[in-house]
Design an enzyme around this catalytic site. Structure first.
Site, PDB file in Angstrom:
ATOM      1  N   GLY A 151      22.106 -38.629 -40.460  1.00 12.90           N
ATOM      2  CA  GLY A 151      23.446 -38.043 -40.280  1.00 12.90           C
ATOM      3  C   GLY A 151      24.390 -37.802 -41.446  1.00 12.90           C
ATOM      4  O   GLY A 151      24.649 -37.281 -42.401  1.00 12.90           O
ATOM      5  N   GLU A 196      30.227 -32.955 -38.282  1.00 14.94           N
ATOM      6  CA  GLU A 196      31.134 -32.615 -39.994  1.00 14.94           C
ATOM      7  C   GLU A 196      31.418 -33.890 -40.335  1.00 14.94           C
ATOM      8  O   GLU A 196      32.707 -33.895 -40.416  1.00 14.94           O
ATOM      9  CB  GLU A 196      31.846 -31.687 -39.507  1.00 14.94           C
ATOM     10  N   THR A 256      31.749 -38.473 -39.937  1.00 15.23           N
ATOM     11  CA  THR A 256      32.802 -39.466 -39.141  1.00 15.23           C
ATOM     12  C   THR A 256      33.470 -39.532 -38.967  1.00 15.23           C
ATOM     13  O   THR A 256      33.859 -39.756 -40.742  1.00 15.23           O
ATOM     14  CB  THR A 256      31.663 -40.151 -38.016  1.00 15.23           C
ATOM     15  N   GLU A 264      19.323 -34.868 -38.678  1.00 10.05           N
ATOM     16  CA  GLU A 264      17.539 -35.308 -38.290  1.00 10.05           C
ATOM     17  C   GLU A 264      18.166 -35.922 -37.350  1.00 10.05           C
ATOM     18  O   GLU A 264      18.506 -36.966 -37.610  1.00 10.05           O
ATOM     19  CB  GLU A 264      17.500 -35.539 -39.399  1.00 10.05           C
TER      20      GLU A 264
END
Ligand SMILES: Cc1cc2nc3c(=O)[nH]c(=O)nc-3n(C[C@H](O)[C@H](O)[C@H](O)COP(=O)(O)OP(=O)(O)OC[C@H]3O[C@@H](n4cnc5c(N)ncnc54)[C@H](O)[C@@H]3O)c2cc1C
Length: 382
Positions: A131, A366, A368, A127
C-alpha cells in the site's frame, strides 16, 4: 492574503450544506447500519453537478476548480463521511486521472458519464501485499498483439463495485526500465470485462455506506488503446493524483471535525447533569473550544495547500501537512465529541458514533500519517 470565500464559493458551500442536512442526514443512518450504497443520494449529487465541479465544461463539468470540490467535501463530511468519500474518490481518484492523462477518445467516452454522476470510476493502486510502498506493485500487464493481458489483484478499492461503476484504472508493471527498475503504467479496465472479478464488499469499521472491494484480474484482456497516458508514466501519474487527493481528504477530515463541534454544541445545550445543561460546565466548554480551534487551523492548512496548487506553485509539502493535521484533528474531535455525548456517544443512532468510526481511516487512506511525515521530511531536504 485573503482566506474569505467569494460569493460563488459561499453559495456553493450553502447549497451543499443544505443538501447534506436535508437530503443526506435523514437517510444515511439506515444506509450505514445496513451497509447499503446510497444510490438516490448519489443521483441527486449528480444532478447538483457535484461530480463535475473541478472539470471544464467541455466534457460536462461545472467549470469550477479543485477548491470548489474541497468546499463541497467539507460540507458533506460535516454530516456524513460515506457520502463525502464516495464523491472524493469518484472525482479525485476516479475521473481526475482520465481528465489529466487520458486521450481525446478516452475523455470523450468516459468523462460525460463520470462528471454527471451517472457512472463512477475506481482507482486501483493498493494491492493486498503493498500500500504505502506503491512502487512495490505486483499486478502485471503484458502486451499481446493489440491487447493488454492483466494478472494480479488490488485491495480496498473505493467505488469499484457499485451498480453504476463503469471502470477501474489499474496500476500495473508493464516492463523493466533500462536502469532495472519496474516500468509502471495505468490501464483502464471497464466493469464487466471477462477476467475482472469484484469480490463482495469488505466488512469495515466505518464508511459503511461507501463501496470498497478487492479486485482480481485473471488473464483479463483489454484493448491496447486502454493505456492511460504514456506507457511507463504510472508512477508519476499516481503521485500527482495522490498529492491533490490529500487536499481533498484534508477537506473531508475538516468537515468531520466541524461536524463533531456542531453535534457537541447541540448535545451540550440539551443534556442535563447535576441540575443544569452540561454545556454550562467549563470542562465541556473548553473541550468544544479546543475542537473548534483544531477544525479551524486544519481548514486554514487545506485552504493554503489548495491555493498553492491552483496558483501552479509547488504544494506537495503543504498538501501533506494539511492531510496529516486534518486527519489527526478529525480523530481527536471524534473522540472528544463521543466523550461529550457520554453513553449515547457509543450508540449508533447518534451521528458522533458514525464520526468516531469514520475518523480513523483518515489517518490511513491516501497515504498514512507516517507517509505524510516522510513526504514533509523529504521536502525539507532530509
Ligand atoms: C476504506 C478504504 C478505502 C480505500 N480506497 C482506496 C482506493 O480507492 N484506491 C486505492 O488504491 N487504495 C485505497 N485504499 C488503500 C489505502 O490507501 C491504503 O490502505 C494505505 O495507503 C495504506 O496502505 P496499507 O494498508 O498497505 O498499509 P501499509 O503500507 O502496509 O502500512 C502499514 C503500517 O506501516 C507504516 N509504514 C509503512 N511504510 C513505512 C515507512 N517507510 N516508515 C514508517 N512507517 C511505515 C504505515 O504508515 C502503516 O502504519 C483504501 C483503504 C481503505 C481502508
Amino acid at each position: 492574503m485573503d482566506f474569505r470565500l467569494d460569493e460563488e464559493q459561499q453559495a456553493l458551500r450553502e447549497s451543499v450544506r443544505d443538501f447534506a442536512r436535508e437530503v443526506v442526514a435523514p437517510v444515511i443512518g439506515e444506509h450505514y447500519e445496513n451497509h447499503t450504497f446510497p444510490y438516490e443520494v448519489v443521483r441527486q449529487m449528480g444532478k447538483m453537478g457535484l461530480f463535475g465541479l473541478p472539470f471544464p465544461e467541455e466534457h460536462g463539468g461545472m467549470g469550477g476548480d479543485y477548491f470548489a470540490l474541497c468546499l463541497a467535501l467539507e460540507e458533506l463530511a460535516r454530516v456524513d463521511s460515506s457520502v463525502a468519500i464516495t464523491l472524493e474518490a469518484a472525482v479525485s481518484l476516479g475521473a481526475m486521472p482520465l481528465h489529466r492523462f487520458g486521450t481525446a477518445e478516452q475523455k470523450e467516452r468516459w468523462l460525460p458519464k463520470l462528471l454527471s454522476g451517472e457512472a463512477l470510476a475506481g482507482f486501483g493502486l493498493t494491492e493486498p501485499g503493498t500500500g504505502s510502498d506503491a512502487g512495490g506493485t505486483q499486478t502485471r500487464a503484458v502486451l499481446d498483439g493489440d491487447e493488454w493481458v492483466i494478472n494480479g489483484s488490488k485491495a480496498f478499492i473505493t467505488n469499484s463495485g457499485t451498480d453504476i461503476t463503469a471502470l477501474v484504472t489499474v496500476t500495473a508493471v508493464t516492463g523493466t526500465k533500462p536502469d532495472g527498475s519496474k516500468e509502471l503504467s495505468t490501464i483502464i479496465v471497464p466493469s464487466g470485462t471477462p477476467g475482472f472479478t469484484v469480490a463482495p464488499g469488505y466488512s469495515k469499521v466505518g464508511w459503511n455506506a461507501s463501496d470498497t472491494h478487492e479486485l482480481t484480474f485473471d488473464d483479463c484482456r483489454v484493448p491496447a488503446a486502454n493505456l492511460l497516458g504514456e506507457r511507463g508514466r504510472g508512477f508519476a501519474q499516481f503521485l500527482r493524483i495522490l498529492d491533490e487527493g490529500r487536499i481533498a481528504i484534508a477537506a473531508l477530515a475538516v468537515g468531520l471535525a466541524q461536524g463533531c463541534v456542531d453535534e457537541s454544541i447541540k448535545y451540550a445545550k440539551e443534556r442535563q447533569a447535576f441540575g443544569q445543561p452540561i454545556g454550562n460546565y467549563q470542562a465541556i466548554q473548553f473541550k468544544i473550544a479546543d475542537m473548534e480551534l483544531k477544525a479551524h487551523t486544519a481548514r486554514l492548512a487545506y485552504y493554503d495547500a489548495a491555493a498553492r496548487m491552483l496558483a501552479g506553485e509547488p504544494f506537495k509539502r503543504q498538501a501533506a501537512i494539511a492531510k496529516l493535521h486534518a486527519s489527526t484533528v478529525a480523530v481527536d474531535n471524534a473522540r472528544e465529541a463521543t466523550q461529550i455525548h457520554g453513553g449515547y456517544g457509543f450508540m449508533n443512532e447518534y451521528p458522533v458514533a458514525r464520526f468516531w468510526r469514520d475518523s480513523k481511516i483518515l489517518e490511513i487512506g491516501e497515504g498514512t500519517s507516517e507517509v505524510q511525515r516522510m513526504i514533509i521530511a523529504r521536502d525539507l531536504g532530509m
